[in-house]
Design a protein around this motif. Structure first.
Motif, PDB file in Angstrom:
ATOM      1  N   LEU A 202      15.872  -7.447   7.630  1.00  0.00           N
ATOM      2  CA  LEU A 202      17.416  -6.952   7.789  1.00  0.00           C
ATOM      3  C   LEU A 202      18.252  -7.961   7.521  1.00  0.00           C
ATOM      4  N   LEU A 203      17.751  -9.396   8.173  1.00  0.00           N
ATOM      5  CA  LEU A 203      18.656 -10.414   8.011  1.00  0.00           C
ATOM      6  C   LEU A 203      18.843 -10.815   6.292  1.00  0.00           C
ATOM      7  N   ALA A 204      17.859 -10.783   5.570  1.00  0.00           N
ATOM      8  CA  ALA A 204      17.802 -10.938   3.880  1.00  0.00           C
ATOM      9  C   ALA A 204      18.495  -9.963   3.500  1.00  0.00           C
ATOM     10  N   ALA A 205      18.597  -8.633   3.816  1.00  0.00           N
ATOM     11  CA  ALA A 205      19.265  -7.865   3.372  1.00  0.00           C
ATOM     12  C   ALA A 205      20.881  -7.920   3.605  1.00  0.00           C
ATOM     13  N   SER A 206      21.062  -8.260   4.737  1.00  0.00           N
ATOM     14  CA  SER A 206      22.493  -8.810   5.180  1.00  0.00           C
ATOM     15  C   SER A 206      22.881  -9.743   4.369  1.00  0.00           C
ATOM     16  N   VAL A 207      22.167 -10.654   3.867  1.00  0.00           N
ATOM     17  CA  VAL A 207      22.709 -11.990   3.282  1.00  0.00           C
ATOM     18  C   VAL A 207      22.964 -11.535   1.808  1.00  0.00           C
ATOM     19  N   LEU A 208      22.086 -10.474   1.326  1.00  0.00           N
ATOM     20  CA  LEU A 208      22.256  -9.963  -0.117  1.00  0.00           C
ATOM     21  C   LEU A 208      23.229  -9.376  -0.293  1.00  0.00           C
ATOM     22  N   VAL A 209      23.825  -8.656   0.549  1.00  0.00           N
ATOM     23  CA  VAL A 209      25.038  -7.682   0.542  1.00  0.00           C
ATOM     24  C   VAL A 209      26.350  -8.674   0.227  1.00  0.00           C
ATOM     25  N   ILE A 210      26.316  -9.767   0.557  1.00  0.00           N
ATOM     26  CA  ILE A 210      27.224 -10.789   0.143  1.00  0.00           C
ATOM     27  C   ILE A 210      27.549 -10.843  -1.572  1.00  0.00           C
ATOM     28  N   GLY A 211      26.218 -10.527  -2.108  1.00  0.00           N
ATOM     29  CA  GLY A 211      26.412 -10.536  -3.533  1.00  0.00           C
ATOM     30  C   GLY A 211      27.146  -9.481  -4.108  1.00  0.00           C
ATOM     31  N   PHE A 212      27.546  -8.370  -3.391  1.00  0.00           N
ATOM     32  CA  PHE A 212      28.572  -7.437  -3.951  1.00  0.00           C
ATOM     33  C   PHE A 212      29.978  -8.311  -4.239  1.00  0.00           C
TER      34      PHE A 212
ATOM     35  N   LEU B  13       9.536 -18.027   2.466  1.00  0.00           N
ATOM     36  CA  LEU B  13      10.038 -18.688   1.235  1.00  0.00           C
ATOM     37  C   LEU B  13       9.952 -17.639   0.237  1.00  0.00           C
ATOM     38  N   LEU B  14       9.464 -16.574   0.127  1.00  0.00           N
ATOM     39  CA  LEU B  14       9.775 -15.510  -0.788  1.00  0.00           C
ATOM     40  C   LEU B  14      11.328 -14.879  -0.854  1.00  0.00           C
ATOM     41  N   LEU B  15      11.418 -14.772   0.440  1.00  0.00           N
ATOM     42  CA  LEU B  15      12.683 -13.997   0.531  1.00  0.00           C
ATOM     43  C   LEU B  15      13.932 -15.086   0.273  1.00  0.00           C
ATOM     44  N   THR B  16      13.715 -16.498   0.768  1.00  0.00           N
ATOM     45  CA  THR B  16      14.792 -17.309   0.621  1.00  0.00           C
ATOM     46  C   THR B  16      15.025 -17.425  -1.053  1.00  0.00           C
ATOM     47  N   ALA B  17      13.924 -17.569  -1.847  1.00  0.00           N
ATOM     48  CA  ALA B  17      13.921 -17.942  -3.047  1.00  0.00           C
ATOM     49  C   ALA B  17      14.565 -16.664  -3.731  1.00  0.00           C
ATOM     50  N   GLY B  18      14.186 -15.399  -3.449  1.00  0.00           N
ATOM     51  CA  GLY B  18      14.630 -14.320  -4.152  1.00  0.00           C
ATOM     52  C   GLY B  18      16.106 -13.920  -3.978  1.00  0.00           C
ATOM     53  N   VAL B  19      16.709 -14.165  -2.875  1.00  0.00           N
ATOM     54  CA  VAL B  19      17.955 -13.867  -2.148  1.00  0.00           C
ATOM     55  C   VAL B  19      18.710 -14.796  -2.971  1.00  0.00           C
ATOM     56  N   GLY B  20      18.191 -16.350  -2.932  1.00  0.00           N
ATOM     57  CA  GLY B  20      18.989 -17.196  -3.390  1.00  0.00           C
ATOM     58  C   GLY B  20      19.196 -17.084  -4.879  1.00  0.00           C
TER      59      GLY B  20
ATOM     60  N   PRO C  87      17.926 -13.154 -14.899  1.00  0.00           N
ATOM     61  CA  PRO C  87      16.969 -13.533 -13.548  1.00  0.00           C
ATOM     62  C   PRO C  87      17.244 -12.647 -12.524  1.00  0.00           C
ATOM     63  N   ALA C  88      18.412 -12.042 -12.402  1.00  0.00           N
ATOM     64  CA  ALA C  88      18.482 -11.247 -11.279  1.00  0.00           C
ATOM     65  C   ALA C  88      17.634  -9.940 -11.256  1.00  0.00           C
ATOM     66  N   SER C  89      17.273  -9.500 -12.490  1.00  0.00           N
ATOM     67  CA  SER C  89      16.551  -8.243 -12.398  1.00  0.00           C
ATOM     68  C   SER C  89      15.097  -8.508 -12.512  1.00  0.00           C
ATOM     69  N   ILE C  90      14.667  -9.709 -13.008  1.00  0.00           N
ATOM     70  CA  ILE C  90      13.264 -10.030 -13.101  1.00  0.00           C
ATOM     71  C   ILE C  90      12.606 -10.915 -12.110  1.00  0.00           C
ATOM     72  N   PHE C  91      13.287 -12.390 -12.076  1.00  0.00           N
ATOM     73  CA  PHE C  91      12.874 -13.020 -11.047  1.00  0.00           C
ATOM     74  C   PHE C  91      13.039 -12.791  -9.464  1.00  0.00           C
ATOM     75  N   GLY C  92      14.467 -12.223  -9.261  1.00  0.00           N
ATOM     76  CA  GLY C  92      14.700 -11.896  -7.893  1.00  0.00           C
ATOM     77  C   GLY C  92      13.965 -10.547  -7.586  1.00  0.00           C
TER      78      GLY C  92
END
Lengths: 83, 111
Positions: free
Chosen positions: A5-15, B10-17, B41-46
């Motif tokens: 849930l935390l990661a999803a909240s951070v990814l929403v910033i990408g919008f 690790l995986l989530l930090t890398a993917g979201v980053g 990279p957004a649609s494949i790596f992430g």
């Protein structure tokens, strides 16, 4: 509040950058930003499904990824010919 | 902290980053062809990293259904992303170069 849930909240910033490109730039840049927003939306749904531990929410993300293809091809053809 | 939580972090930090960097690059780039590169990279790596994190968590909870669905979503995204990028780039290029249109007068779809 688990990690998904935390990661999803951070990814929403990408919008936000996608929205800025949609508001300001030319029409073809808006299509590219729309595609990026579709990818972000799909991944947010995948993470939320695991965060709430409901496997059925992944069906929404699967439908969205297929409809992204159809919608983007429709927009690209439309921009190529008539707009 | 158990190992699977470290792997997840690790995986989530890398993917979201990767996703956030691609969004930032989309905003900053000067023209549309440069912006189009950052969909890859957004649609494949992430997507693969985030789907792998979801799959690891699902396997630990013993929910194989969710793991397979998440990996399927990443696989479909990997297959459709080049198609989308190519179609968009072709549409933009044809729009800018009128002489390359295959059907200038619009006769194909005329009723």
């Amino acid at each position: 509040m688990n990690i998904f849930l935390l990661a999803a909240s951070v990814l929403v910033i990408g919008f936000i950058p996608c929205g800025i490109v949609c508001l300001r730039n030319a029409i073809v840049d808006r299509l590219v930003a729309l595609e990026m927003a579709s990818i972000i939306a799909t991944l947010v749904l995948v993470m939320l499904a695991e965060g709430f531990r409901r496997g059925i929410y992944l069906d929404v993300a699967l439908t969205l990824v297929i409809l992204n293809l159809a919608g983007t091809l429709a927009f690209a053809r439309f921009l190529e010919r008539w707009l | 902290m158990s190992e699977h939580v470290i792997v997840l972090m690790l995986l989530l930090t890398a993917g979201v980053g990767i996703e956030l960097i691609c969004c930032l690059a989309l905003w900053v780039m000067p023209n549309v062809y440069a912006r189009l590169h950052y969909l890859a990279p957004a649609s494949i790596f992430g997507a693969v990293m985030i789907a792998a994190a979801v799959a690891v968590e699902a396997v630990v909870i013993k929910d194989a259904n969710s793991a397979i669905k998440a990996l399927l979503i990443a696989a479909v995204m990997m297959v459709t992303s080049p198609v989308i990028t190519h179609a968009t780039a072709r549409g933009i290029h044809t729009r800018d170069n009128e002489h390359l249109r295959t059907d200038p007068a619009g006769e194909e779809n005329a009723s």
